[in-house]
Every structure is written in C-alpha cells, then in structure tokens.
Design a protein around this motif. Structure first.
Motif, PDB file in Angstrom:
ATOM      1  N   GLY A  48       0.802  -1.214   0.000  1.00 25.50           N
ATOM      2  CA  GLY A  48       0.000   0.000   0.000  1.00 25.50           C
ATOM      3  C   GLY A  48       0.836   1.266   0.000  1.00 25.50           C
ATOM      4  O   GLY A  48       2.069   1.241   0.128  1.00 25.50           O
ATOM      5  N   VAL A  49       0.122   2.389  -0.117  1.00 28.04           N
ATOM      6  CA  VAL A  49       0.793   3.686  -0.085  1.00 28.04           C
ATOM      7  C   VAL A  49      -0.164   4.714   0.505  1.00 28.04           C
ATOM      8  O   VAL A  49      -1.371   4.655   0.279  1.00 28.04           O
ATOM      9  N   ALA A  50       0.396   5.624   1.281  1.00 20.81           N
ATOM     10  CA  ALA A  50      -0.402   6.711   1.846  1.00 20.81           C
ATOM     11  C   ALA A  50      -0.492   7.825   0.809  1.00 20.81           C
ATOM     12  O   ALA A  50       0.531   8.256   0.268  1.00 20.81           O
ATOM     13  N   VAL A  51      -1.705   8.277   0.545  1.00 18.26           N
ATOM     14  CA  VAL A  51      -1.889   9.287  -0.503  1.00 18.26           C
ATOM     15  C   VAL A  51      -2.730  10.460  -0.019  1.00 18.26           C
ATOM     16  O   VAL A  51      -3.583  10.322   0.862  1.00 18.26           O
ATOM     17  N   SER A  52      -2.478  11.574  -0.650  1.00 17.69           N
ATOM     18  CA  SER A  52      -3.339  12.739  -0.457  1.00 17.69           C
ATOM     19  C   SER A  52      -4.315  12.804  -1.634  1.00 17.69           C
ATOM     20  O   SER A  52      -4.122  12.137  -2.664  1.00 17.69           O
ATOM     21  N   TYR A  53      -5.314  13.638  -1.477  1.00 17.17           N
ATOM     22  CA  TYR A  53      -6.252  13.908  -2.577  1.00 17.17           C
ATOM     23  C   TYR A  53      -5.472  14.411  -3.797  1.00 17.17           C
ATOM     24  O   TYR A  53      -5.710  13.991  -4.924  1.00 17.17           O
TER      25      TYR A  53
END
Ligand code: GLA
Length: 370
Positions: A48-53
């Motif tokens: 997974g990866v942490a993402v912003s809008y």
C-alpha cells in the motif's frame, strides 16, 4: 538416449549453459520490469501507499496504479480534517480517495479514528469553553467513529482505531494526552468497541511507532496484552515503520514480529519509509551534518536496509498481512518537513523524478516461491 550429432553439440552446450545460469527454480523477478511492486509480492502481502487527494490528481497516478494495491488516506480521514466542527464533516477528499480505490480494485486502510494530533478545536471543550466531561468526550468519540466508519462500511477493510497512545517516556505506559487526561484508559477501550459496532467486519488495528526499539516494544506489548485480556476487539497491530538507515536491526525487527504475533495479532507495517538521517522524533533542528544530499554512501546504506527489511517481511509472510509506504516518491515526503521544513529526505523506493531507485531492484530481487 538418442544420439546427438556433432552439428547439434554447440546448441546443447548453450542449452546446458543457460539452464545452469537460469535454472527455473532460481529465476528472479528482476527479469520482468513490467511488474509493479504489488505483483512481486502478490503471494505475500498487500503493498500500500499513503496518498493525499492531490496525489490522486497528479502525474503520480500511473505509478500508484502500477505498484500498489492498497491505499491509506494520508491525512484526509484524520479527525481534524474530516470532522472540523461538531456537526460538520468534510467528506470530499476522503470520499474521493475511497472512490478511486474502489474504481481501481484497491483495498483501503482507514487512518485514523483517535489520535492526540490532528484533533479539531471543538473536541475537548463544551460550548462554555470548559473542558468536557469523560462521558461527553466518549460520546463525541462514539459519534465520530460511528459517522466515519459507518460511511465507508464495506469499502474500508481495516482501521487504525487508536494511534500512538503509548507514551514516549519509558517510565509510564500511556501518553498524557487530553484523551487520557479526560477519559483515562477507557478512551482506547471504547474506541475499539465503537469501531467494532460501526463495522463488525473491519479489522481493527492499534498503530504506533518505534515498536522495534526493545523498550517501547515491551510497553506496546503490555498494552496489547491488557486490551486482549479485557476482551477489547483489537485484531491487529500496525507497526508504523518510520525507520532510518540506522535502525531497526534485523534482530530487532524479527523480535517485534515474533512478540506481537505471539498475541495472535495480525501484523501490518503501516507507514514504511527509510530516512537517510538518524531518525529521532525530538530532533528539532537541522544539524550541520545534514547535507540535504543523497550521497552514494547514504544510498548504499539505504539499499542494504531495504533489502534486509523485505527479506524479514517475506520470511514472516504468515504473520504479516500488509506493507504500506508513507508517501509515494521522494518528490514529496513528510520527512522533508519534519522535524523542520527544508531538510530534504529520500526515504522511498521512487526518486524525485518518479524513477525506480536501486533500492527498488533490491527489494524485488528474490526467488519467486510458488
Ligand atoms: C504518524 C501518523 C501518520 C503521519 C505520520 C507522519 O506516524 O500516524 O498519520 O502523520 O506520523 O506524517
């Protein structure tokens, strides 16, 4: 055995040479550059990866889709951003991230429901400006969790329910946050109960950092053991994995995995990055030795650390259900701003131009086990 004439002998020689160098069982993934990170690990754990809008509206989208099969909203679901006033929710960015994941068949880890940071200003005070009572605070927590978990029920498979409740001080177990000051340990217990009521099918995690440092590991373990003994519905432990080229050691990492899984908890590494500086949450100043440069020597150390940690992850695939990187590429990482803005870091597997770093190839350079 059929006779092989002299004209075929050179062919046979090359055939043996080839099978000697590339026997089927030792073929590495490396030969196939069309694969994304998630494909190499499809038989192991989700990546997974942490993402912003903004990330999902940028030129990083193809990279995200190629390499990851799970998303964590970086900030969009934290209490302050998503629930800025008691009767007001900001769903736009969180909805958009979840929709993106659903559209592309990716999983979503919800992050997070209860934390001492990113709390909205209304949370701990009543309308007269006085600190709320324990009962009122827990009711606010219940309403928050019910709204957020309820909205994404069936779309978010796992939640970081409580984040970083263990103290940084070795002498005490729990952080002296406002949550703790007002509600005592019950805020943790109740957060898990509320989340479980809101979505009984979601896997509920406690999430924390420095969990491979032996001393902190013991205290996090103590908390987990206690919660489980009390019947609190915590099913997983998120080990954040904000690491550096200096730590953890392989032994520390193995110990942490063994220790937490001995409690029957699912393990996920939820916020992986490998800083090129000694990682210390309380270093506030840029030091003279910070060159802001990703030198070949630092890169070599980072490659070794990435190689080692993924070896340990693969070895413990039966205990680990997910690995999530914190941020997409070295172009923008939270470490560029923390502890002070302006100290550039290079902690991920994709460089500032979104190219694969050498560490990427080390991470995927293993024998495929089928
Ligand atoms: C903590 C939090 C994350 C994120 C990172 C760094 O580890 O759990 O949500 O804020 O810090 O940005």
């Amino acid at each position: 055995m059929p006779h092989i004439g002299p004209t075929k002998r050179p062919l046979l020689f090359f055939f043996f040479l080839f099978t000697f160098y590339f026997p089927a069982s030792s073929q590495t993934n490396r030969v196939d550059s069309s694969l994304g990170l998630k494909d190499y690990f499809k038989d192991y754990f989700s990546i997974g990866v942490a993402v912003s809008y903004q990330d999902l509206h940028s030129d990083e989208v193809p990279l995200i889709l190629k390499h990851f099969n799970s998303l964590t909203p970086e900030n969009a679901m934290k209490m302050g951003p998503i629930h800025p006033k008691e009767n007001e929710f900001n769903w736009k960015q969180a909805d958009s991230i979840v929709d993106f994941a659903v559209r592309h068949g990716m999983k979503v880890r919800g992050h997070n429901l209860c934390w001492h940071e990113y709390t909205p200003s209304w949370l701990f005070v009543d309308s007269a400006g006085n600190q709320v009572t324990k009962q009122a605070l827990l009711e606010r927590l219940r309403a928050h969790i019910n709204a957020v978990v309820g909205r994404y029920k069936g779309k978010i498979y796992a939640w970081d329910v409580v984040n970083e409740a263990v103290s940084d001080s070795p002498q005490v177990l729990l952080r002296n946050s406002l949550w703790y000051q007002i509600a005592g340990e019950d805020f943790i217990v109740q957060a898990f109960q509320y989340a479980h009521q809101a979505d009984p099918n979601a896997t509920l995690f406690y999430n924390d950092y420095n969990t491979e440092r032996p001393e902190k590991m013991e205290r996090v373990y103590t908390l987990m053991k206690k919660l489980l003994a009390e019947g609190v519905p915590v099913q997983g432990i998120g080990l954040q994995a904000h690491w550096s080229i200096y730590e953890p050691s392989g032994e520390e990492l193995e110990n942490a995995i063994r220790k937490f899984s001995s409690l029957g908890l699912k393990i996920q590494f939820t916020e992986l990055d490998i800083s090129i500086y000694p990682w210390e949450k309380f270093v506030r100043k840029k030091t003279e030795t910070d060159l802001d440069q990703f030198t070949p020597a630092l890169e070599a150390q980072q490659i070794e650390k990435y190689k080692m940690v993924f070896e340990v992850f693969r070895k413990n695939r039966d205990k680990i259900t997910g690995i999530t990187f914190w941020n997409v590429s070295d172009r923008r990482t939270w470490l560029d701003y923390y502890p002070v803005p302006g100290r550039k870091n290079y902690p991920l597997l994709f460089d500032t131009g979104l190219n694969l770093k050498k560490a990427f190839w080390k991470v995927v350079d293993f024998k495929v086990s089928r």
